[in-house]
Design a protein around this motif. Sequence first.
Motif, PDB file in Angstrom:
ATOM      1  N   ARG A 162      29.920 -19.841  59.084  1.00  0.00           N
ATOM      2  CA  ARG A 162      28.749 -20.703  59.270  1.00  0.00           C
ATOM      3  C   ARG A 162      28.292 -21.333  57.959  1.00  0.00           C
ATOM      4  O   ARG A 162      27.921 -22.517  57.926  1.00  0.00           O
ATOM      5  N   VAL A 163      28.299 -20.558  56.882  1.00  0.00           N
ATOM      6  CA  VAL A 163      27.912 -21.113  55.588  1.00  0.00           C
ATOM      7  C   VAL A 163      28.890 -22.219  55.182  1.00  0.00           C
ATOM      8  O   VAL A 163      28.482 -23.301  54.739  1.00  0.00           O
ATOM      9  N   THR A 164      30.162 -21.962  55.358  1.00  0.00           N
ATOM     10  CA  THR A 164      31.175 -22.963  55.011  1.00  0.00           C
ATOM     11  C   THR A 164      30.974 -24.243  55.811  1.00  0.00           C
ATOM     12  O   THR A 164      31.017 -25.356  55.250  1.00  0.00           O
ATOM     13  N   ALA A 165      30.736 -24.101  57.105  1.00  0.00           N
ATOM     14  CA  ALA A 165      30.534 -25.277  57.956  1.00  0.00           C
ATOM     15  C   ALA A 165      29.315 -26.076  57.507  1.00  0.00           C
ATOM     16  O   ALA A 165      29.355 -27.309  57.457  1.00  0.00           O
TER      17      ALA A 165
ATOM     18  N   MET B 288      20.760 -24.194  57.333  1.00  0.00           N
ATOM     19  CA  MET B 288      20.270 -23.729  56.038  1.00  0.00           C
ATOM     20  C   MET B 288      21.300 -23.973  54.940  1.00  0.00           C
ATOM     21  O   MET B 288      20.958 -24.351  53.813  1.00  0.00           O
ATOM     22  N   SER B 289      22.569 -23.793  55.267  1.00  0.00           N
ATOM     23  CA  SER B 289      23.630 -24.008  54.284  1.00  0.00           C
ATOM     24  C   SER B 289      23.766 -25.481  53.932  1.00  0.00           C
ATOM     25  O   SER B 289      24.104 -25.830  52.791  1.00  0.00           O
ATOM     26  N   ALA B 290      23.499 -26.340  54.902  1.00  0.00           N
ATOM     27  CA  ALA B 290      23.470 -27.774  54.596  1.00  0.00           C
ATOM     28  C   ALA B 290      22.366 -28.074  53.585  1.00  0.00           C
ATOM     29  O   ALA B 290      22.546 -28.891  52.674  1.00  0.00           O
ATOM     30  N   ASN B 291      21.231 -27.387  53.721  1.00  0.00           N
ATOM     31  CA  ASN B 291      20.150 -27.556  52.750  1.00  0.00           C
ATOM     32  C   ASN B 291      20.576 -27.075  51.365  1.00  0.00           C
ATOM     33  O   ASN B 291      20.234 -27.695  50.345  1.00  0.00           O
TER      34      ASN B 291
END
Length: 384
Positions: free
Chosen positions: A31-34, A374-377
């Motif tokens: 999910r973080v990678t995505a 959140m990772s996009a942020n």
Amino acid sequence: MTDGAVTEAAHVLVAADKFKGSLTAVEVAERVTAGLRLVAPEVTVEALPVADGGDGTVAAAVAAGFERREVRVTGPLGDELTAAYALREGTAVVEMAEASGLQHLPEGVFAPLTAGTYGSGELLRAALDAGARTIVFGVGGSATTDGGAGMLAALGGRFLDAGGQPVGPGGGGLRDLATVDLSGLDPRIAETDIVLASDVDNPLTGPKGAAAVYGPQKGASPGDVSTLDAALAHYANVLEESVGAKAAESALAPGAGAAGGIGYGALVGLAASFRPGIEVMLDVLGFGLALSRATLVITGEGSLDEQTLHGKAPAGVAAAARAKNIEVIAVCGRLALRPEALGRAGIRRAYALTDLEPDPARCMAEAGPLLERMSANIARDFLV
């Protein structure tokens, strides 16, 4: 970019633990990678799921290239179940929760006095049968408080009552212990380097011991805690009569109280050496090599709190990265640490899912999509 400066050759290492109850460590990394790639598709992202010896340790090893092996073992209540360990080039990663963990109890059912670790011993024996001569024994998430007696029995130890019969299962059975005979332990143990990997350093007994601190999490009432603590103390005394002063010394050693005292059984019966779980696992997983390629590290776990600072995976990852002057960002479901505490741990900034979804139930149910957002942020703040 609002927070940090990263070069065009940015290489992000995602080394996070599971979000317990929501996402495995592998799913966290995915999910973080995505999320990062939604905003910064050109950035290199490397995933190395981590664990600290508790539940999820075998999965992290498999994600790092170990072979998953399955075996039928005895569960904490005596029923048969399938458990897994990981193997690579003579090194096995064995997770006691796979055989003796709380997840194997029916919902709402606890057995604080009778749950046993026999299956953990069977899992260790399977690793020996497969040729392992180095075993990382990750302990945590147990349903048991038997001091590892069940584990040692599965490996050839004998725990007998005054009538010469085997004592009953679990910590409760240790009240009847009269003699211990470890002479029949599997001889391969003496030829094997066994590392006890745990994120706790509790002694076996007393106010900080296995029963007092962790027994209530396994359904133990105050009366059960007293019974178990006394039984474990008796167990240590009987073991001292059998194997000498080492038994008494090991009862006070860091890690003896881990996973219902199975740490003690490993220290005394298996001659295991204790190391903080995250340190061991970072070595086993090849974290050092992955870190050498990184310009930014993202770590995390479900709840970043005071426990995180005491041997949990994110603290270990951050300490290693800080030693190499590599910036660390943390992701979590819930954040209960102030910025200054994060800074002392080597974490530049932490992002919590509850900042996006304050309702805890929805936050857990929607953890995957929320973590991507959140990772996009994070990518906007640090990578573009």
